[in-house]
Write an enzyme that holds these catalytic residues in place. Structure first.
Site, PDB file in Angstrom:
ATOM      1  N   HIS A  40      61.320  68.974  14.359  1.00  0.00           N
ATOM      2  CA  HIS A  40      60.182  69.171  13.449  1.00  0.00           C
ATOM      3  C   HIS A  40      60.371  70.356  12.509  1.00  0.00           C
ATOM      4  CE1 HIS A  40      58.025  66.518  16.458  1.00  0.00           C
ATOM      5  NE2 HIS A  40      58.080  65.852  15.330  1.00  0.00           N
ATOM      6  N   ASP A  72      59.494  60.450   8.520  1.00  0.00           N
ATOM      7  CA  ASP A  72      59.733  60.758   9.929  1.00  0.00           C
ATOM      8  C   ASP A  72      59.679  59.437  10.694  1.00  0.00           C
ATOM      9  OD1 ASP A  72      59.826  61.761  12.463  1.00  0.00           O
ATOM     10  OD2 ASP A  72      58.029  62.995  12.297  1.00  0.00           O
TER      11      ASP A  72
END
Lengths: 283, 283
Positions: free
Chosen positions: A62, A155
């Site tokens: 992340h 993502d």
């Protein structure tokens, strides 16, 4: 008694994690969702049996998918995230005051609900007032967007199942159109090591190179993903990922990162020779 | 029928590789030695059940432990390798014309014999006329060396069993003494990810920092080692691993590397923040 979760990284390799207990198992309209508790990795989320994140190493993924583009774009205000219902990218994004509006497009509402309940360390920013969640197919959502975002973060899961459309030429073309004239797109870009992942990685790179004038690949160590060697794509209309790095802004932002730092940012774009060659083959 | 080799990376994590057949199994005076044949990784060598190398990814380890110091030292002629009976580091070293003499100190002759027979791609340079093999304990061998080498490569196993002595303060001190006044030592430095490896990594770093004026750590992706995130130590009396990189020499040397290149060399020293902190804690 021992309970082990195993994932086949290829038909001939598997990584196994000892599990204390299964905390959740459910079937959404799109996929099977499981949450496990483990000694080594804390809690972890799998979709259709594939590892998505663990509490121990999700910070690497992340931080790298978020701070690399955020530290290049001079003033990122409007951000679109596709996938990422776990909230990890959002948690990193909301650390920036410059960010005014985040659209998160996640196809599977159940992923968001499950992560909020079982992965609060990752999903902790999903109530941020700047965030707007859309439960839609990312491919469809982005078709109608034009000149709207400074940054798009793709993502996605792997290029099969619900994530398949997020690796197509049409999708990358739509991302280009959805970005402002100095916009940046980053995406999870698979791995260069095992043959199956290499094919997906090359296909994605080829299509991004065709859609964007500036396209680079960077790497990170993600122990729970196949081979531990994971790539991200950096595609841009204007900014160079290394030459335009804002080193001073990093100090000012006080992000408290555990993996990312500006030197690592630069180093992450220096790829092994065999990876450079795999990318060059499709450019 | 399926045959799987499994290694516990921690008590709670294991990596498993599907095996076609076991090619060799033997017990030396020091350890159990096994060679397996696999579809995914080709042949691989384990010592006491721990993965040492696979044909698929050993190039990463051997290129990184060899070319990083070789591309910093201006004229490395005399080289000592400790461990590395598989011959991988030797294969990379003999690519350099500047190298005149290599002493290889391997405690276990049987490792050399088995690798020559079963891993010819790795052991291919063990007959080089510049190479002198000594079947001795590295810790004892180096005690009597003084001002003798330009480069020492410590290609040890983990810090237990036969490799234990190669992680001690005495050993690093002996390496310092054995080096010329501008000598370099590199060592395999364990991993920063799992707690067990972190302890070994920090202990090694602390002792090297105490022994050498210049000490840095660099990283590589090695998929078959625990977590895939592996470190090497670069300790030196004079040269800086990045500032003194000989970029031009790389072109001239025509090494045909698959992982190493000068940009990656620089990038490998840019560590994640959490790794920097672990190292700083013991400096």
């Amino acid at each position: 008694m021992e309970l082990w979760f195993s994932e086949r990284h290829t038909p001939n390799v598997k990584l196994s994690i000892k599990v204390e207990k299964q905390l959740y198992s459910g079937q959404s309209d799109y996929q099977r969702i499981d949450i496990y508790e483990s000694k080594e990795f804390g809690r972890f989320l799998t979709l259709d049996g594939f590892m998505m994140l663990t509490e121990k190493d999700e910070f690497i993924y992340h931080e790298m998918i978020t701070h690399v583009p955020m530290m290049v774009h001079p003033n990122p205000e409007q951000v679109l995230i596709i996938g990422a219902g776990d909230g990890g990218a959002v948690r990193e994004l909301v650390k920036y005051e410059s960010v005014r509006h985040i659209d998160l497009v996640e196809i599977d509402e159940m992923v968001v609900d499950v992560c909020k309940k079982y992965l609060p360390k990752t999903a902790c920013a999903l109530d941020d007032p700047r965030l707007h969640i859309h439960y839609e197919d990312g491919l469809k959502y982005i078709r109608s967007c034009e000149d709207q975002y400074d940054l798009i973060i793709v993502d996605s899961t792997d290029p099969f199942g619900p994530g398949e459309g997020l690796f197509t030429r049409e999708f990358y073309g739509s991302c280009y159109k959805a970005l402002h004239k100095d916009g940046i797109m980053v995406n999870q870009h698979e791995s260069p090591f095992y043959q199956e992942d290499v094919a997906a990685m090359q296909r994605a790179h080829k299509r991004i190179v065709e859609s964007f004038p500036i396209s680079y690949v960077y790497q990170a160590h993600i122990p729970t993903y196949p081979s531990g060697h994971w790539l991200f794509g950096f595609a841009s209309k204007k900014y160079h990922p290394v030459d335009d790095l804002k080193r001073e802004a990093f100090k000012d932002a006080k992000l408290n990162t555990r993996y990312y730092n500006p030197n690592l940012h630069v180093g992450a774009f220096s790829l092994p020779t065999y990876v450079e060659e795999l990318l060059r083959d499709v450019e």
